[in-house]
Design an enzyme around this catalytic site. Structure first.
Site, short mmCIF file in Angstrom:
data_model
loop_
_atom_site.label_atom_id
_atom_site.label_comp_id
_atom_site.label_asym_id
_atom_site.label_seq_id
_atom_site.Cartn_x
_atom_site.Cartn_y
_atom_site.Cartn_z
N ARG A 117 0.01 -8.64 13.68
CA ARG A 117 -0.56 -7.64 12.68
C ARG A 117 -1.58 -8.43 11.62
O ARG A 117 -2.59 -7.82 10.96
CB ARG A 117 0.37 -7.04 12.03
CG ARG A 117 1.05 -5.87 12.82
CD ARG A 117 2.49 -5.40 12.60
NE ARG A 117 2.62 -4.80 11.42
CZ ARG A 117 3.48 -4.61 10.36
NH1 ARG A 117 4.68 -5.19 11.02
NH2 ARG A 117 3.51 -3.81 9.44
N ARG A 177 -9.13 0.86 9.29
CA ARG A 177 -8.63 -0.57 9.62
C ARG A 177 -9.83 -1.24 10.15
O ARG A 177 -9.46 -2.58 10.36
CB ARG A 177 -7.54 -0.29 10.67
CG ARG A 177 -6.26 0.11 10.35
CD ARG A 177 -5.50 -1.14 9.41
NE ARG A 177 -4.22 -1.39 10.09
CZ ARG A 177 -2.83 -0.86 9.65
NH1 ARG A 177 -3.01 0.13 8.86
NH2 ARG A 177 -1.69 -1.23 10.04
N ARG A 214 12.01 -6.49 4.94
CA ARG A 214 11.63 -4.84 4.92
C ARG A 214 12.68 -4.08 5.42
O ARG A 214 12.74 -4.28 6.67
CB ARG A 214 10.21 -4.44 5.11
CG ARG A 214 9.95 -3.04 4.93
CD ARG A 214 8.46 -2.75 4.77
NE ARG A 214 7.87 -2.89 6.04
CZ ARG A 214 6.38 -2.98 6.16
NH1 ARG A 214 5.82 -2.43 5.19
NH2 ARG A 214 5.83 -2.72 7.22
N ARG A 259 11.97 -1.62 10.72
CA ARG A 259 10.91 -1.02 11.64
C ARG A 259 10.71 -1.99 12.99
O ARG A 259 10.73 -3.04 12.86
CB ARG A 259 9.54 -0.91 10.89
CG ARG A 259 9.06 0.34 10.23
CD ARG A 259 8.08 -0.02 9.32
NE ARG A 259 6.82 -0.31 9.94
CZ ARG A 259 5.64 -0.40 9.28
NH1 ARG A 259 5.49 0.07 8.18
NH2 ARG A 259 4.51 -0.84 9.98
N LYS A 302 0.82 -1.26 0.00
CA LYS A 302 -0.07 -0.18 0.01
C LYS A 302 0.96 1.30 -0.05
O LYS A 302 0.81 2.00 -0.75
CB LYS A 302 -1.01 0.19 1.29
CG LYS A 302 -1.86 -1.29 1.40
CD LYS A 302 -2.93 -1.00 2.57
CE LYS A 302 -2.22 -0.90 3.95
NZ LYS A 302 -1.54 -1.89 4.31
P1 AMP Z 1 1.03 0.51 9.13
O1 AMP Z 1 2.44 1.38 8.87
O2 AMP Z 1 0.07 0.98 8.29
O3 AMP Z 1 1.50 -0.98 8.92
O4 AMP Z 1 0.76 0.86 10.63
C1 AMP Z 1 1.50 0.50 11.64
C2 AMP Z 1 0.82 0.41 13.03
O5 AMP Z 1 0.31 1.71 13.36
C3 AMP Z 1 -0.31 -0.68 13.03
O6 AMP Z 1 -0.09 -2.20 13.44
C4 AMP Z 1 -1.25 -0.19 14.18
O7 AMP Z 1 -0.45 -0.38 15.32
C5 AMP Z 1 -1.10 1.25 13.86
N1 AMP Z 1 -2.12 1.75 12.88
C6 AMP Z 1 -1.94 2.50 11.80
N2 AMP Z 1 -3.01 2.97 11.09
C7 AMP Z 1 -4.17 2.44 12.04
C8 AMP Z 1 -5.50 2.67 11.96
N3 AMP Z 1 -6.20 3.22 11.13
N4 AMP Z 1 -6.03 2.14 13.34
C9 AMP Z 1 -5.52 1.73 14.44
N5 AMP Z 1 -4.24 1.56 14.39
C10 AMP Z 1 -3.25 1.82 13.31
#
Ligand code: AMP
Length: 214
Positions: free
Chosen positions: A171, A88, A127, A160, A13
């Protein structure tokens, strides 16, 4: 265009959204990036979000919704946006609908990037970000010359915090349980566009722009 990106962690994404931003002047809004910035800056919001992020759980809707509403009101979203990593869960999707209806600018598409589980694992565990250039790399998929270019620039390959195996497994579970129902939600609204997310970045980008008629 107003778009949301669905797809599991590692489905590409962020990478594809950045490419759309570069080539089609679209604004990418990544809740993950916004949260990581808040954690790095040590803000109160960041401190509240950190534990959930480290374990791979979702940060509370209250925190994320406040953050996204403020971001959507930024003047740069007038001509559209790509939401990457938001919504989400169903509560977030309903809240988003309300906010956009309020300004008369409903979503135009929900893109699902489909990637097989085994590929997701390799993408996530491999990654890395180059500390010197900020480039996203992967120890399994990037070429030796790309990895070397980072070292030549004096950079290190940074992983990360939430890209370790335990957190990744969680996740992916959270995605299945809470986020996947959004596929049905947007399909019923006639907004869903499914894109095969496997293969190299350029190939996926071509399928994506074709799917969005860009
Ligand atoms: P991402 O970079 O999108 O994989 O997000 C990393 C982490 O941020 C996720 O595992 C969640 O802990 C938090 N996070 C990101 N976007 C959301 C969202 N829309 N709602 C809740 N937690 C989020």
């Amino acid at each position: 265009m107003r778009i949301v990106f669905l797809g599991a962690p590692g489905s590409g994404k962020g990478t594809q959204a950045k490419q759309l931003m570069a080539e089609h002047s679209m604004v990418q809004i990544s809740t993950g990036d916004l949260l990581r910035e808040a954690v790095a800056a040590g803000t109160e919001l960041g401190q509240q979000a950190k534990a959930a992020m480290d374990s791979g759980e979702l940060v509370s809707d209250e925190i994320v919704l406040g953050m996204i509403e403020a971001r959507l009101m930024g003047g740069d979203t007038e001509n559209g946006f790509i939401l990457d990593g938001f919504p989400r869960n169903l509560a977030q999707a309903h809240a988003l609908e309300g906010v956009l209806a309020g300004v008369g600018k409903p979503l135009e598409a929900a893109v699902l990037l489909e990637v097989d589980f085994s590929v997701l694992m390799k993408r996530l565990t491999g990654r890395r970000t180059c500390s010197a250039t900020g480039q996203l790399l992967n120890i399994y998929f990037s070429s030796e010359s790309e990895l070397q270019a980072c070292r030549d620039a004096g950079g290190e390959l940074i992983q990360r915090d939430d890209d370790n195996e335990d957190t990744i497994a969680n996740r992916l579970n959270v995605y299945k349980e809470q986020t996947e129902p959004l596929v049905e939600f947007y399909s019923r609204k006639g907004l869903l566009r499914t894109v095969d997310g496997e293969g190299d970045m350029a190939e996926v980008f071509q399928r994506l722009t074709h799917g969005l008629n860009l």
